[in-house]
Structures are given as C-alpha cells and as structure tokens.
Design a protein around this motif. Structure first.
Motif, PDB file in Angstrom:
ATOM      1  N   SER A  33      -4.618 -38.436  -0.427  1.00  0.00           N
ATOM      2  CA  SER A  33      -3.355 -38.139   0.242  1.00  0.00           C
ATOM      3  C   SER A  33      -2.242 -37.968  -0.788  1.00  0.00           C
ATOM      4  O   SER A  33      -1.436 -37.033  -0.690  1.00  0.00           O
ATOM      5  N   CYS A  61      -3.399 -34.542   6.648  1.00  0.00           N
ATOM      6  CA  CYS A  61      -2.445 -34.923   5.602  1.00  0.00           C
ATOM      7  C   CYS A  61      -1.536 -33.753   5.245  1.00  0.00           C
ATOM      8  O   CYS A  61      -0.310 -33.900   5.237  1.00  0.00           O
ATOM      9  N   THR A  99       2.923 -39.749   6.140  1.00  0.00           N
ATOM     10  CA  THR A  99       1.820 -38.793   6.033  1.00  0.00           C
ATOM     11  C   THR A  99       0.508 -39.497   5.755  1.00  0.00           C
ATOM     12  O   THR A  99      -0.514 -39.228   6.406  1.00  0.00           O
ATOM     13  N   THR A 100       0.512 -40.401   4.802  1.00  0.00           N
ATOM     14  CA  THR A 100      -0.711 -41.123   4.443  1.00  0.00           C
ATOM     15  C   THR A 100      -1.177 -42.010   5.585  1.00  0.00           C
ATOM     16  O   THR A 100      -2.379 -42.100   5.859  1.00  0.00           O
ATOM     17  N   ALA A 152      -2.735 -39.646   8.126  1.00  0.00           N
ATOM     18  CA  ALA A 152      -3.991 -39.093   7.603  1.00  0.00           C
ATOM     19  C   ALA A 152      -5.092 -40.152   7.609  1.00  0.00           C
ATOM     20  O   ALA A 152      -6.253 -39.853   7.938  1.00  0.00           O
ATOM     21  N   THR A 153      -4.748 -41.384   7.270  1.00  0.00           N
ATOM     22  CA  THR A 153      -5.738 -42.466   7.286  1.00  0.00           C
ATOM     23  C   THR A 153      -6.200 -42.746   8.710  1.00  0.00           C
ATOM     24  O   THR A 153      -7.391 -42.950   8.957  1.00  0.00           O
TER      25      THR A 153
END
Length: 174
Positions: free
Chosen positions: A40, A87, A106-107, A110-111
């Motif tokens: 990311s 991401c 964002t991270t 995305a996770t």
C-alpha cells in the motif's frame, strides 16, 4: 512505471515479506500481514496505473502465498490483487481532498478489502467441500474469529503507513 518506481516497489515488497516471514516465528494462529502495509505504501508513493497496481497485488499475493501459514495460502492470489486495486482507487479518490489522512485511510480500506476477500474465498471453499454446509456453526465461528483480526490488522496497517509515508515521500522528493 519508471525503473526507479519499480525498484521502490520491489524494495517495499521485499521489506514487507521479510517482516511477515520474521513474524511467523511468533507462536499462534494470528500473524499480521505487513505485506499489505508495504505494498500500500508503495502504491501510494508511486501512484501507478490500475493495471500496474494489479501487478503489484499479484506479486504480493505470490509472496504471501509462499510464506503464509493461513488456513488456505493460495487465497492470497485473489485477495492481494483485490487489495492493491482498492488501494489505488481509494488513494486516487482521497489524495487531493485529505492529503494528510489519505495514506492511512487508504491502507486501512485496502487491508479490509484484502482481508475480507481472503475470508470470502475461504468461505466459498469451505462451503464447496463435501459435508461442510452441515458444519455452518464452525464456519460462522471461523468468520467471527477472523473478521476482528482483519479489522485490527487494517487499523495497525493504516497507522504504520501513516507514520512511514511522510518520511518516505520526502526521500522520494530528493
């Protein structure tokens, strides 16, 4: 992508793989997936095209599948590309509106996308297994045990990237 960007992505993927591999020595079923945090960070720093982010996710999936001790390591081949595409899409949506918070949010997202898609793949495989539908209680127990781990990992990854991003972006500006 420029060769400098490819090198940066490779270094960050390698760092994530090393940290994840080192975490495997910690006993227990829960191992944080810092590969997601590092890819990311790479995607946020490089801002690749969607197809390039997908490629980063495929490489991350291969790495994660090889060094994972999860219930079904090949599910990483699906979940990591999903996380990488999410991401880049989330970062592109947030980068101009929330400069300081965009990397962490964002991270985190995305996770969640990667982790929940991993859980989804495992659920589909378990339901497809003969006699597994009758063991729905076990499946719901699996979901109730793993989803909080995914959320905690997402929070930790978001914090890690929020802390690493300012320094990493300054290094890239040089």
């Amino acid at each position: 992508m420029k060769s400098r960007d490819i090198a940066l992505v490779g270094i960050l993927l390698a760092a994530g793989a090393i940290v994840r591999y080192m975490s495997l020595v910690i006993p227990g079923p829960i191992v944080a997936n810092l590969v997601i945090a590092f890819y990311s960070l790479a995607i946020i720093l490089v801002v690749p095209k969607i197809s390039e982010a997908l490629g980063i996710g495929v490489i991350a999936g291969l790495i994660s599948a090889l060094i994972s001790h999860s219930i079904f390591p090949p599910a990483n081949l699906i979940s990591e590309p999903i996380g990488a595409v999410v991401c880049i899409l989330v970062f592109m949506a947030l980068k101009d509106r929330m400069k300081l918070a965009a990397p962490g949010i964002t991270t985190f997202v995305a996770t969640l996308a990667s982790g929940l898609s991993f859980v989804g793949v495992v659920i589909v495989l378990l339901l497809a297994a003969p006699g597994m539908l009758a063991k729905a209680v076990t499946l719901s127990g699996f979901v109730m045990a793993v989803v909080p781990i995914v959320v905690i990992t997402a929070v930790v990854n978001g914090i890690i990237v929020s802390m690493l991003y300012p320094a990493a972006s300054r290094v890239l500006e040089r």
